[in-house]
Design a protein around this motif. Structure first.
Motif, PDB file in Angstrom:
ATOM      1  N   LYS A   1       0.827  -1.215   0.000  1.00 12.33           N
ATOM      2  CA  LYS A   1       0.000   0.000   0.000  1.00 12.33           C
ATOM      3  C   LYS A   1       0.857   1.259   0.000  1.00 12.33           C
ATOM      4  N   ARG A   2       2.093   1.178   0.492  1.00 14.47           N
ATOM      5  CA  ARG A   2       3.002   2.322   0.402  1.00 14.47           C
ATOM      6  C   ARG A   2       3.530   2.448  -1.031  1.00 14.47           C
ATOM      7  N   ALA A   3       3.778   1.310  -1.674  1.00  9.89           N
ATOM      8  CA  ALA A   3       4.185   1.352  -3.085  1.00  9.89           C
ATOM      9  C   ALA A   3       3.092   1.966  -3.946  1.00  9.89           C
ATOM     10  N   GLU A   4       1.842   1.669  -3.605  1.00 13.08           N
ATOM     11  CA  GLU A   4       0.726   2.249  -4.356  1.00 13.08           C
ATOM     12  C   GLU A   4       0.626   3.760  -4.137  1.00 13.08           C
ATOM     13  N   GLN A   5       1.012   4.218  -2.952  1.00 13.33           N
ATOM     14  CA  GLN A   5       0.999   5.647  -2.656  1.00 13.33           C
ATOM     15  C   GLN A   5       2.139   6.392  -3.361  1.00 13.33           C
ATOM     16  N   TYR A   6       3.291   5.721  -3.489  1.00 13.72           N
ATOM     17  CA  TYR A   6       4.487   6.372  -4.027  1.00 13.72           C
ATOM     18  C   TYR A   6       5.089   5.530  -5.167  1.00 13.72           C
ATOM     19  N   PRO A   7       4.326   5.314  -6.218  1.00  9.68           N
ATOM     20  CA  PRO A   7       4.806   4.428  -7.294  1.00  9.68           C
ATOM     21  C   PRO A   7       6.055   4.948  -7.986  1.00  9.68           C
ATOM     22  N   ASN A   8       6.215   6.259  -8.078  1.00 14.14           N
ATOM     23  CA  ASN A   8       7.396   6.796  -8.764  1.00 14.14           C
ATOM     24  C   ASN A   8       8.692   6.455  -8.033  1.00 14.14           C
ATOM     25  N   ILE A   9       8.617   6.359  -6.702  1.00 17.30           N
ATOM     26  CA  ILE A   9       9.812   5.972  -5.944  1.00 17.30           C
ATOM     27  C   ILE A   9      10.156   4.514  -6.213  1.00 17.30           C
ATOM     28  N   VAL A  10       9.134   3.669  -6.296  1.00 13.90           N
ATOM     29  CA  VAL A  10       9.387   2.256  -6.605  1.00 13.90           C
ATOM     30  C   VAL A  10       9.958   2.117  -8.009  1.00 13.90           C
ATOM     31  N   ARG A  11       9.412   2.863  -8.953  1.00 12.28           N
ATOM     32  CA  ARG A  11       9.933   2.809 -10.324  1.00 12.28           C
ATOM     33  C   ARG A  11      11.383   3.281 -10.374  1.00 12.28           C
ATOM     34  N   ARG A  12      11.676   4.342  -9.647  1.00  9.65           N
ATOM     35  CA  ARG A  12      13.061   4.815  -9.612  1.00  9.65           C
ATOM     36  C   ARG A  12      13.977   3.756  -8.996  1.00  9.65           C
ATOM     37  N   THR A  13      13.522   3.115  -7.930  1.00  4.34           N
ATOM     38  CA  THR A  13      14.317   2.075  -7.278  1.00  4.34           C
ATOM     39  C   THR A  13      14.700   0.988  -8.274  1.00  4.34           C
ATOM     40  N   TRP A  14      13.710   0.526  -9.028  1.00  4.73           N
ATOM     41  CA  TRP A  14      13.973  -0.523 -10.020  1.00  4.73           C
ATOM     42  C   TRP A  14      14.844  -0.002 -11.158  1.00  4.73           C
TER      43      TRP A  14
ATOM     44  N   ASN B   1       8.577  -8.281  -2.338  1.00  4.53           N
ATOM     45  CA  ASN B   1       7.279  -8.243  -1.662  1.00  4.53           C
ATOM     46  C   ASN B   1       7.462  -8.275  -0.141  1.00  4.53           C
ATOM     47  N   HIS B   2       6.848  -7.291   0.554  1.00  2.00           N
ATOM     48  CA  HIS B   2       6.887  -7.244   2.022  1.00  2.00           C
ATOM     49  C   HIS B   2       5.471  -7.169   2.588  1.00  2.00           C
ATOM     50  N   THR B   3       4.535  -7.778   1.894  1.00  2.00           N
ATOM     51  CA  THR B   3       3.098  -7.815   2.192  1.00  2.00           C
ATOM     52  C   THR B   3       2.428  -6.491   1.855  1.00  2.00           C
ATOM     53  N   TRP B   4       1.105  -6.525   1.820  1.00  5.98           N
ATOM     54  CA  TRP B   4       0.340  -5.349   1.440  1.00  5.98           C
ATOM     55  C   TRP B   4       0.318  -4.293   2.545  1.00  5.98           C
ATOM     56  N   SER B   5       0.082  -4.708   3.809  1.00  2.83           N
ATOM     57  CA  SER B   5      -0.151  -3.724   4.871  1.00  2.83           C
ATOM     58  C   SER B   5       0.848  -3.787   6.014  1.00  2.83           C
ATOM     59  N   HIS B   6       1.771  -4.768   5.992  1.00  2.00           N
ATOM     60  CA  HIS B   6       2.728  -4.955   7.090  1.00  2.00           C
ATOM     61  C   HIS B   6       1.979  -5.183   8.404  1.00  2.00           C
ATOM     62  N   TYR B   7       1.035  -6.102   8.386  1.00  2.00           N
ATOM     63  CA  TYR B   7       0.235  -6.406   9.569  1.00  2.00           C
ATOM     64  C   TYR B   7       1.132  -6.972  10.669  1.00  2.00           C
ATOM     65  N   PRO B   8       1.129  -6.392  11.888  1.00  2.00           N
ATOM     66  CA  PRO B   8       2.105  -6.785  12.908  1.00  2.00           C
ATOM     67  C   PRO B   8       1.951  -8.208  13.425  1.00  2.00           C
TER      68      PRO B   8
ATOM     69  N   CYS C   1       0.244  -7.110  -2.613  1.00  4.37           N
ATOM     70  CA  CYS C   1       1.567  -6.485  -2.722  1.00  4.37           C
ATOM     71  C   CYS C   1       2.207  -6.819  -4.061  1.00  4.37           C
ATOM     72  N   THR C   2       2.080  -8.071  -4.497  1.00  4.36           N
ATOM     73  CA  THR C   2       2.613  -8.450  -5.801  1.00  4.36           C
ATOM     74  C   THR C   2       1.999  -7.608  -6.913  1.00  4.36           C
ATOM     75  N   GLU C   3       0.682  -7.400  -6.858  1.00  2.00           N
ATOM     76  CA  GLU C   3       0.023  -6.599  -7.886  1.00  2.00           C
ATOM     77  C   GLU C   3       0.461  -5.143  -7.832  1.00  2.00           C
ATOM     78  N   SER C   4       0.700  -4.632  -6.639  1.00  2.00           N
ATOM     79  CA  SER C   4       1.172  -3.259  -6.504  1.00  2.00           C
ATOM     80  C   SER C   4       2.545  -3.092  -7.156  1.00  2.00           C
ATOM     81  N   ILE C   5       3.428  -4.055  -6.927  1.00  2.00           N
ATOM     82  CA  ILE C   5       4.761  -3.998  -7.543  1.00  2.00           C
ATOM     83  C   ILE C   5       4.653  -4.189  -9.050  1.00  2.00           C
TER      84      ILE C   5
END
Length: 281
Positions: free
Chosen positions: A114-127, A135-142, A159-163
């Motif tokens: 869900k953070r990747a979905e909020q900041y997709p440009n940062i993920v794209r830059r990372t790649w 993948n680190h899960t969708w919500s990081h449920y504790p 999370c996979t779909e977000s990536i």
């Protein structure tokens, strides 16, 4: 279907390991009930304690191979891998990417969907800059290890779909929140085509505000093949990590270490880029 070579030499699938876990849990529960019913309270308490410790180990130990096959080290001579969890962060992840680019280091980022979905440009830059996105899960449920099956599958798949949305193709690697295991995680990862990546050095950067202490902790432990756990998103910020990392990189290079990804990187054309130790230009 992927097979896991158990330390005993017995190869099992993820579903088989889950079935073995639940079968053993049922048998132990039956044994505990019998001990209690027949008044063997001493044996009952001893067995209950041993069972609790075993379950805690299976669910919480980051490198145990019993429930989920995982890699906690990288191959090659004089290699270490930097990994960063919980991002992307709109402030700290770009700073980290700038630092890694300046140092010529490639790293692995386990992103929260869900953070990747909020900041997709940062993920794209990372790649785009040659790092590995995982993948680190969708919500990081504790309390990840206690999720119901439907929620567990959703955490992985969303999370996979977000990536996939950010990078154009799905990730190949997974790490759970805090390294927690789940009895059904292995078959779900197999179905999703994901491999679990753990770590061999936990830096405790989550609790460390002093960059010198953090750097010393990493440098005192670092050895060939280590996967180092850090975070690029924390509630209080990652200033200590960002300040410590240049020293860590420079000193490890002086010792002859190279920095690699935690696993092979797949480009948009489906070509795998191996995670081998290669000298930094």
């Amino acid at each position: 279907m992927a097979l896991f070579q158990h330390p005993s030499g017995f190869a099992t699938t993820g579903m088989a390991r889950s079935a073995i876990f639940f079968s053993l849990l049922f048998l132990i529960s039956a044994l505990l009930a019998l001990l209690y019913a027949f008044g063997f309270l001493g044996l009952f308490l001893a067995a209950l304690t041993a069972t609790t410790l075993l379950i805690v180990f299976l669910l919480f130990h980051p490198r145990n191979q019993w429930l989920v096959a995982n890699r906690s080290r990288v191959g090659g001579a004089q290699c270490v891998a930097l990994t960063f969890d919980d991002g992307p962060d709109p402030m700290d992840t770009p700073k980290l990417l700038d630092l890694l680019r300046k140092k010529g280091v490639k790293a692995t980022f386990f992103v929260v969907g869900k953070r990747a979905e909020q900041y997709p440009n940062i993920v794209r830059r990372t790649w785009a800059e040659g790092h590995l996105v995982a993948n680190h899960t969708w919500s990081h449920y504790p309390l990840f290890c206690f999720l119901m099956p439907r929620r567990l599958r959703a955490e992985i798949e969303r999370c996979t779909e977000s990536i996939r949305h950010c990078c154009g193709f799905p990730p190949r690697f997974f790490r759970s929140p805090v390294g927690l295991r789940h009895p059904l995680l292995a078959p779900y990862l197999e179905n999703a085509g994901l491999e679990y990546v753990s770590w061999s050095i936990r830096t405790l950067d989550t609790f460390t505000a002093n960059p010198n202490v953090l750097a010393e902790r990493i440098l005192n432990k670092a050895a060939n093949g280590d996967i180092i756990l850090l975070h690029d998103h924390l509630p209080r910020g990652t200033d200590a990590m960002l300040e410590a990392l240049p020293r860590v990189i420079d000193e490890l290079r002086q010792r002859g270490f190279d920095f690699v990804l935690a696993g092979p990187r797949e480009d948009a054309g489906g070509t795998l880029e191996p995670a081998t130790c290669e000298p930094v230009p």
